[in-house]
Design an enzyme around this catalytic site. Sequence first.
Site, PDB file in Angstrom:
ATOM      1  N   TYR A   1      20.593  43.137  76.759  1.00 63.06           N
ATOM      2  CA  TYR A   1      21.121  42.112  77.667  1.00 63.06           C
ATOM      3  C   TYR A   1      21.537  42.725  79.002  1.00 63.06           C
ATOM      4  O   TYR A   1      21.200  42.208  80.077  1.00 63.06           O
ATOM      5  CB  TYR A   1      22.311  41.428  77.001  1.00 63.06           C
ATOM      6  CG  TYR A   1      22.870  40.263  77.778  1.00 63.06           C
ATOM      7  CD1 TYR A   1      22.284  39.005  77.700  1.00 63.06           C
ATOM      8  CD2 TYR A   1      23.997  40.411  78.584  1.00 63.06           C
ATOM      9  CE1 TYR A   1      22.799  37.931  78.414  1.00 63.06           C
ATOM     10  CE2 TYR A   1      24.521  39.354  79.294  1.00 63.06           C
ATOM     11  CZ  TYR A   1      23.919  38.100  79.200  1.00 63.06           C
ATOM     12  OH  TYR A   1      24.428  37.045  79.911  1.00 63.06           O
TER      13      TYR A   1
ATOM     14  N   LYS B   1      19.694  41.883  82.596  1.00 61.61           N
ATOM     15  CA  LYS B   1      20.394  41.249  83.710  1.00 61.61           C
ATOM     16  C   LYS B   1      20.362  42.115  84.973  1.00 61.61           C
ATOM     17  O   LYS B   1      20.312  41.589  86.085  1.00 61.61           O
ATOM     18  CB  LYS B   1      21.827  40.919  83.295  1.00 61.61           C
ATOM     19  CG  LYS B   1      21.901  39.843  82.217  1.00 61.61           C
ATOM     20  CD  LYS B   1      21.149  38.580  82.624  1.00 61.61           C
ATOM     21  CE  LYS B   1      21.215  37.488  81.593  1.00 61.61           C
ATOM     22  NZ  LYS B   1      20.540  36.244  82.014  1.00 61.61           N
TER      23      LYS B   1
END
Length: 277
Positions: free
Chosen positions: A171, A175
């Site tokens: 994650y 991002k």
Amino acid sequence: MSGRPDVLVVTGSGGMGTAVARRIGGGRAIVLADASPRTLDLAAGTLRAEGHQVITQIVDVSDAASVRELATLAAATGRLTAAVHTAGVSAVTSTAEQILKVDLLGTALFIDAFEEVVEEGSAVVCVASMAGHMVRLTSDQEQALANTPTGELLSLAVVREVPPDSSIGAYILAKRANQLRVEAAALAYNRAGARITSISPGVIATPMGRAEQEGATGEHMMATLKACGIGRRGTPGELAEAVAFLTGPGAAYLTGTDLLLDGGQAAWMRRHAEGAR
């Protein structure tokens, strides 16, 4: 006047996406996209009941053809004024593989597809995350994530090195890649007379945010909010207000950059947390 309606595209019909559509969708044809038919129908019904014109499209953002179909639909519907990419999956409820496909590859596919249909004055916003500001990568790794052809992104060494059981690692990397892809895309968007930015929210009070709060890192997350002084989660409305600025005339000179919307969490971590340098 050409008679073409103004069009707003929103991917992801959850809390963020619906808030964005509600805030900036007035007077526009809203093309609302999601992978879940049920979630999409519920959000579209709510917005229609409030007077919005909504066209729905089932989209798998990790599939290039599916994302191109969405861009084609938007262009055929009218004048693309704004496209906001909120679709994504959570580190709490998804595997590392799913996160890399949806959050990393999916955002890159969205940027590519909408580069082909933006026109003078179009504004595109990709929702990244505060987490992207926390990762430390080499300049070579960042350059690769920014500029590698989209079809080769998942084959990069920095991506393949993410442990299969590290959804949080996937994650954070995804991002940061979102922020970097936006930077790299700004040149092409400028040449088309359009703009592209990313927004990196911290803890927002959405269903996904609640799932993260209740997950393994939830206690640390809430402690950070208290320690940084803000003491609360952000609201979908506050995120939508920031997106309204990024897609509006007041941001006409703003492109290729990221807006950090986290209540000061990242600033606290960098300058005040134990071990900060």
